[in-house]
Design a protein around this motif. Structure first.
Motif, mmCIF file in Angstrom:
data_model
loop_
_atom_site.group_PDB
_atom_site.id
_atom_site.type_symbol
_atom_site.label_atom_id
_atom_site.label_comp_id
_atom_site.label_asym_id
_atom_site.label_seq_id
_atom_site.Cartn_x
_atom_site.Cartn_y
_atom_site.Cartn_z
ATOM 1 N N PRO A 40 0.843 -1.184 -0.165
ATOM 2 C CA PRO A 40 -0.114 0.108 0.038
ATOM 3 C C PRO A 40 0.918 1.246 0.260
ATOM 4 C CG PRO A 40 -0.910 -1.597 1.343
ATOM 5 C CD PRO A 40 0.367 -2.273 1.141
ATOM 6 N N GLY A 41 1.832 1.255 0.555
ATOM 7 C CA GLY A 41 3.076 2.441 0.581
ATOM 8 C C GLY A 41 3.920 2.367 -0.108
ATOM 9 N N PHE A 42 3.988 1.298 -1.357
ATOM 10 C CA PHE A 42 5.167 0.904 -2.036
ATOM 11 C C PHE A 42 6.534 1.086 -1.518
ATOM 12 C CE2 PHE A 42 1.954 3.695 -4.535
ATOM 13 C CZ PHE A 42 1.792 2.807 -5.491
ATOM 14 N N SER A 43 6.462 0.174 -0.115
ATOM 15 C CA SER A 43 7.654 0.111 0.541
ATOM 16 C C SER A 43 8.682 -0.667 -0.528
ATOM 17 C CB SER A 43 7.372 -0.773 1.779
ATOM 18 O OG SER A 43 8.518 -0.997 2.292
ATOM 19 N N GLY A 44 9.949 -0.214 -0.571
ATOM 20 C CA GLY A 44 11.026 -0.773 -1.316
ATOM 21 C C GLY A 44 11.232 -0.071 -2.684
ATOM 22 N N LEU A 45 10.322 0.847 -2.943
ATOM 23 C CA LEU A 45 10.266 1.721 -4.184
ATOM 24 C C LEU A 45 11.287 2.864 -3.696
ATOM 25 C CD1 LEU A 45 9.828 2.413 -7.112
ATOM 26 C CD2 LEU A 45 7.763 3.599 -6.210
ATOM 27 N N GLN A 46 12.523 3.193 -4.547
ATOM 28 C CA GLN A 46 13.421 4.094 -4.511
ATOM 29 C C GLN A 46 13.543 5.216 -5.487
ATOM 30 O OE1 GLN A 46 17.219 2.109 -3.675
ATOM 31 N NE2 GLN A 46 16.265 0.996 -1.822
ATOM 32 N N ARG A 47 13.385 4.697 -6.817
ATOM 33 C CA ARG A 47 13.374 5.727 -7.746
ATOM 34 C C ARG A 47 12.290 5.747 -8.881
ATOM 35 N NH1 ARG A 47 18.132 3.143 -7.073
ATOM 36 N NH2 ARG A 47 17.507 1.890 -8.569
ATOM 37 N N VAL A 48 11.710 6.838 -9.255
ATOM 38 C CA VAL A 48 10.694 7.191 -10.179
ATOM 39 C C VAL A 48 11.103 7.686 -11.318
ATOM 40 C CG1 VAL A 48 8.590 7.744 -10.665
ATOM 41 C CG2 VAL A 48 8.897 6.793 -8.371
ATOM 42 N N GLY A 49 11.196 7.247 -12.376
ATOM 43 C CA GLY A 49 11.370 8.024 -13.834
ATOM 44 C C GLY A 49 10.322 8.741 -14.503
ATOM 45 N N GLY A 50 10.653 10.104 -14.897
ATOM 46 C CA GLY A 50 9.819 10.579 -15.812
ATOM 47 C C GLY A 50 10.162 10.755 -17.214
ATOM 48 N N VAL A 51 9.244 10.582 -18.184
ATOM 49 C CA VAL A 51 9.735 10.836 -19.623
ATOM 50 C C VAL A 51 8.883 11.611 -20.275
ATOM 51 C CG1 VAL A 51 10.042 9.556 -21.817
ATOM 52 C CG2 VAL A 51 10.805 8.550 -19.548
ATOM 53 N N ASP A 52 9.503 12.586 -20.923
ATOM 54 C CA ASP A 52 8.530 13.471 -21.873
ATOM 55 C C ASP A 52 9.528 14.044 -23.019
ATOM 56 O OD1 ASP A 52 6.167 15.609 -21.730
ATOM 57 O OD2 ASP A 52 7.808 16.867 -22.270
ATOM 58 N N VAL A 53 8.619 14.351 -24.198
ATOM 59 C CA VAL A 53 9.247 14.837 -25.401
ATOM 60 C C VAL A 53 8.757 16.216 -25.682
ATOM 61 C CG1 VAL A 53 9.678 14.213 -27.657
ATOM 62 C CG2 VAL A 53 9.687 12.328 -26.232
ATOM 63 N N SER A 54 9.437 17.185 -26.015
ATOM 64 C CA SER A 54 9.052 18.536 -26.352
ATOM 65 C C SER A 54 9.236 18.787 -27.816
ATOM 66 C CB SER A 54 9.862 19.501 -25.538
ATOM 67 O OG SER A 54 9.201 19.347 -24.351
ATOM 68 N N PHE A 55 8.414 19.237 -28.435
ATOM 69 C CA PHE A 55 8.853 19.485 -29.946
ATOM 70 C C PHE A 55 8.557 21.235 -30.271
ATOM 71 C CE2 PHE A 55 6.651 15.545 -29.555
ATOM 72 C CZ PHE A 55 7.349 14.615 -30.551
ATOM 73 N N VAL A 56 9.211 21.710 -31.203
ATOM 74 C CA VAL A 56 9.322 22.794 -31.672
ATOM 75 C C VAL A 56 8.204 23.041 -32.677
ATOM 76 C CG1 VAL A 56 10.626 25.008 -32.346
ATOM 77 C CG2 VAL A 56 11.619 23.150 -30.984
ATOM 78 N N LYS A 57 7.305 24.065 -32.624
ATOM 79 C CA LYS A 57 5.922 24.436 -33.532
ATOM 80 C C LYS A 57 6.987 24.955 -35.050
ATOM 81 C CE LYS A 57 1.806 27.006 -34.150
ATOM 82 N NZ LYS A 57 0.968 27.863 -33.527
ATOM 83 N N GLY A 58 6.436 24.318 -35.889
ATOM 84 C CA GLY A 58 6.901 24.574 -37.354
ATOM 85 C C GLY A 58 8.196 23.846 -37.492
ATOM 86 N N ASP A 59 8.633 22.955 -36.758
ATOM 87 C CA ASP A 59 9.996 22.174 -37.046
ATOM 88 C C ASP A 59 9.724 20.800 -36.956
ATOM 89 O OD1 ASP A 59 12.455 21.222 -37.180
ATOM 90 O OD2 ASP A 59 13.430 22.425 -35.810
ATOM 91 N N SER A 60 9.728 20.128 -38.159
ATOM 92 C CA SER A 60 9.402 18.559 -38.135
ATOM 93 C C SER A 60 10.673 17.773 -38.162
ATOM 94 C CB SER A 60 8.522 18.429 -39.259
ATOM 95 O OG SER A 60 9.582 18.576 -40.584
ATOM 96 N N VAL A 61 11.842 18.474 -37.572
ATOM 97 C CA VAL A 61 13.021 17.630 -37.709
ATOM 98 C C VAL A 61 13.521 17.421 -36.363
ATOM 99 C CG1 VAL A 61 15.435 17.497 -38.598
ATOM 100 C CG2 VAL A 61 13.623 18.513 -39.944
ATOM 101 N N SER A 62 13.486 18.478 -35.456
ATOM 102 C CA SER A 62 14.007 18.524 -34.018
ATOM 103 C C SER A 62 13.234 18.259 -32.949
ATOM 104 C CB SER A 62 14.984 19.967 -33.717
ATOM 105 O OG SER A 62 15.925 20.082 -34.850
#
Length: 268
Positions: A40-62
């Motif tokens: 119930p308290g997630f005992s033993g969990l030490q790390r949580v990763g977050g993933v996100d991708v950002s894009f640039v408006k008008g740029d279909s390459v980067s």
């Protein structure tokens, strides 16, 4: 160099991606696989990763992909800005990343993906209105009768739900509990930090305009990178601003970024 409009890849490439998606989908595990997931308290969990991708408006390459790893109050799991099993082909980005990394993975989307009869209609909005406090949720049941995810009010001060779905190697119940436990604001902290860092990297390296500072009037239009966490409610406000008391065992939260935090990488 920025392009005026995004070009779709060739049909052969799209077909290849769809075939690969179908093959990897067969490897998705939608049950708890780690002992901490059943605690119930997630005992033993030490790390949580977050993933996100950002894009640039008008740029279909980067684009800039960002992975941030935060320490979790007394091994690893990824929260992804996107969907898992809540997907047109039942295999969203959270499933894809989870299968390829063989890590427990959770899809956390800010908008409802309208699949299998799910619609952001009056009935859906009425259900959202019944979510009175942080932690309240309701199942997202498709027309097929399958529960594809959960709509979760992640924070007492947020009126917009998150849409949580299984990515890999975790049950939906545990995915919802952990998402809630990672929220100091509306967006889970690992994903929020990944979004902040990816957009900052784009601003520094690609010269994209800076978004409004916390507290700035949002009616003042400012160009900002696309694809990041939209409408990051309470993005810059400290928890005290909302009257948070001491953190409790029922809702543990990540602390400062751990030493394992990964610097964003820009894909071109």
């Amino acid at each position: 160099m920025a392009r005026e409009s995004a070009e779709l890849p060739p049909k052969e490439t799209l077909s290849l991606w769809i075939r690969e998606q179908a093959q990897l989908k067969a490897l998705v595990v939608d049950r708890d696989t780690e002992a901490w997931q059943r605690d119930p308290g997630f005992s033993g969990l030490q790390r949580v990763g977050g993933v996100d991708v950002s894009f640039v408006k008008g740029d279909s390459v980067s684009a800039c992909a960002s992975l941030v790893v935060l320490s979790y109050p007394e091994l690893e799991v990824l929260l992804v800005d996107g969907n898992g099993l809540l997907h047109h082909r039942g295999f969203g980005v959270a499933c894809h990343l989870g299968v390829l990394t063989d890590l427990p993975c959770i899809g956390v989307a800010k908008k409802l993906l309208q699949v299998d009869g799910l619609e952001n209609n009056t009935q859906h909005k009425e259900k959202i209105g019944l979510l009175r406090a942080g932690g309240d949720s309701f199942p997202l049941t498709g027309g097929s009768g399958t529960v594809l995810g959960m709509a979760l009010r992640s924070h007492d001060h947020s009126t917009k739900p998150l849409y949580v779905s299984v990515g890999h190697k975790i049950s939906l119940e545990a995915a919802v509990r952990l998402t809630r436990g990672c929220c100091r604001f509306r967006i889970p902290e690992p994903v929020r930090q990944a979004d902040i860092r990816s957009r900052d990297y784009i601003r520094r390296s690609l010269g994209a305009p800076t978004p409004p500072a916390p507290g700035q009037d949002r009616s003042q239009k400012v160009q900002r990178p696309k694809g990041g966490s939209e409408e990051l409610e309470d993005e810059g406000r400290p928890p005290e601003a909302h009257g948070h008391g001491p953190e409790t065992a029922e809702s543990p939260r990540p602390t400062r970024p751990a030493a394992a935090s990964v610097e964003p990488s820009c894909a071109q």
